[in-house]
Design a protein around this motif. Structure first.
Motif, PDB file in Angstrom:
ATOM      1  N   GLU A   1       0.639  -1.373  -0.060  1.00 53.37           N
ATOM      2  CA  GLU A   1      -0.055   0.274  -0.108  1.00 53.37           C
ATOM      3  C   GLU A   1       1.336   1.406  -0.004  1.00 53.37           C
ATOM      4  N   THR A   2       1.875   1.357   0.635  1.00 52.04           N
ATOM      5  CA  THR A   2       3.099   2.745   1.012  1.00 52.04           C
ATOM      6  C   THR A   2       3.554   2.393  -0.776  1.00 52.04           C
TER       7      THR A   2
ATOM      8  N   ALA B   1       2.181   1.790  -3.533  1.00 47.97           N
ATOM      9  CA  ALA B   1       0.906   2.348  -4.339  1.00 47.97           C
ATOM     10  C   ALA B   1       0.625   4.072  -4.140  1.00 47.97           C
ATOM     11  N   ARG B   2       0.495   3.952  -2.495  1.00 48.00           N
ATOM     12  CA  ARG B   2       0.170   5.288  -2.144  1.00 48.00           C
ATOM     13  C   ARG B   2       1.062   6.418  -2.878  1.00 48.00           C
TER      14      ARG B   2
END
Length: 388
Positions: A306-307, A309-310
């Motif tokens: 997720e990191t 992706a952000r």
């Protein structure tokens, strides 16, 4: 004939592919819009261009999206979708040609010398041949020679996907490698020259664009094969790769990176014949190996979670709107070449900063407009909504 792979359940859009394509668009923009970043950001990872990544990832997206669509809806639906997409890309190509040939000269921004008039040399020599040849995808001015290739690849992709659906992936792989090997001989160019000499065909080889279609089809088709495999449920099990693969890829990529930044973008400045091994336009074998090494490293160590992706959302934003962003970058590049030129040694640093700020503002604006115009997609069809 081999057995087709079993169909997999549709999965969500891969943000990594959008981010990678967005990165390729950023690198192409930095290369084509002349600033002090043009040279260092041209082929920054080795002897591999952003165009290679853009074409490969686009082919992979087409294979993944339309491979699933073919499995669920049939080849006719895929053919119709890709022909429409090719038509849209073709219209963008015609629009860029019209801007170069007819609109920019009226604005007074075209200088007497430099890259921009260099893009118009054939039009100035034979306007009718340039216009008709451009419409027929034969005449391809510099900077405007990727979209014609993309149109051709989109049109042949339904045939390739249909062959893959019947289990002929070995035949597809063999044929695409055979075409690439033939391209390395240079015979196609010689035959074209002979055709022009014997028939008086007005479009000489120097006006047909820099990319060798027979060589670059390997890049697109390899991406298409990878996307097709993903559509059938394949994922690279990088944890079980032999250590030799990873070590070899790291070694070759490190050599390419160090060599490119120590010597420049021409690997053998004093030995022109050796440069064919790294040739960009004909996709020389060592360039292909350099790209393969980088691809293996991206698969093995690429961003996950997720990191990541952000952090890559700006790149994903550009990658999702690749066609309008690409066209915008081409328009901005032509305008900058006309207004500011490509001579940067005496240019103030603040001018470069302003050029880059305006350029990337235009790219993100184009992506925002494209996103606003995108129609809502029903949940059941969401996985097939992405087009390359």
């Amino acid at each position: 004939m081999s057995t087709p792979l079993p169909a997999a359940q549709p999965s969500s859009r891969l943000w990594q592919l959008d981010a990678l394509r967005g990165l390729m668009l950023v690198l192409m923009t930095l290369t084509h819009v002349p600033t002090r970043l043009t040279q260092p950001m041209g082929q920054p990872f080795g002897f591999v261009s952003a165009a290679f990544g853009f074409v490969f990832i686009s082919g992979m997206l087409v294979g993944r999206v339309h491979g699933r669509r073919l499995l669920s809806q049939g080849v006719d639906v895929v053919r119709s979708a890709l022909v429409r997409r090719a038509g849209l890309v073709y219209l963008c190509h015609i629009g860029l040609l019209g801007l170069l040939f007819f609109i920019l000269p009226l604005t007074g921004v075209v200088p007497e010398k430099g890259p921009l008039p260099g893009m118009m040399w054939f039009f100035q020599m034979d306007p009718w041949a340039a216009v008709l040849g451009g419409m027929a995808l034969i005449h391809q001015p510099g900077l405007l020679d990727i979209l014609p290739m993309y149109v051709v690849f989109l049109l042949v992709s339904p045939l390739i996907l249909a062959a893959l659906a019947k289990g002929y992936w070995r035949s597809v792989a063999g044929f695409t490698v055979g075409l690439w090997l033939f391209a390395q001989t240079g015979l196609a160019g010689q035959w074209y020259d002979a055709f022009v000499a014997s028939t008086g065909f007005p479009i000489i080889r120097g006006a047909t664009g820099a990319f060798d279609l027979l060589a670059w089809q390997l890049v697109w088709t390899t991406g298409l094969l990878g996307g097709w495999a993903m559509a059938n449920g394949w994922t690279p099990n990088v944890g079980r790769w032999p250590a030799g693969w990873v070590i070899g890829a790291l070694t070759f990529a490190a050599i390419g990176f160090a060599w490119r930044h120590a010597i420049g973008q021409i690997p053998f400045p004093e030995h022109e014949a050796l440069n064919a091994w790294f040739d960009k336009w004909h996709m020389g074998p060592l360039r292909l190996l350099n790209a393969t090494a980088l691809l293996l490293l991206v698969l093995r160590f690429g961003p996950r979670g997720e990191t990541a992706a952000r952090l890559t959302r700006p790149l994903q934003f550009l990658g999702k709107a690749s066609l309008p962003v690409f066209c915008t970058h081409a328009v901005v590049a032509m305008l900058v070449l006309g207004i500011a030129g490509d001579e940067i040694r005496d240019r103030a640093y603040l001018i470069d900063v302003a050029i880059l700020a305006v350029t990337f503002s235009a790219l993100f604006a184009a992506a925002w407009v494209a996103g606003r115009r995108r129609k809502p997609v029903r949940p059941a069809a969401r996985t097939c909504a992405s087009t390359a």
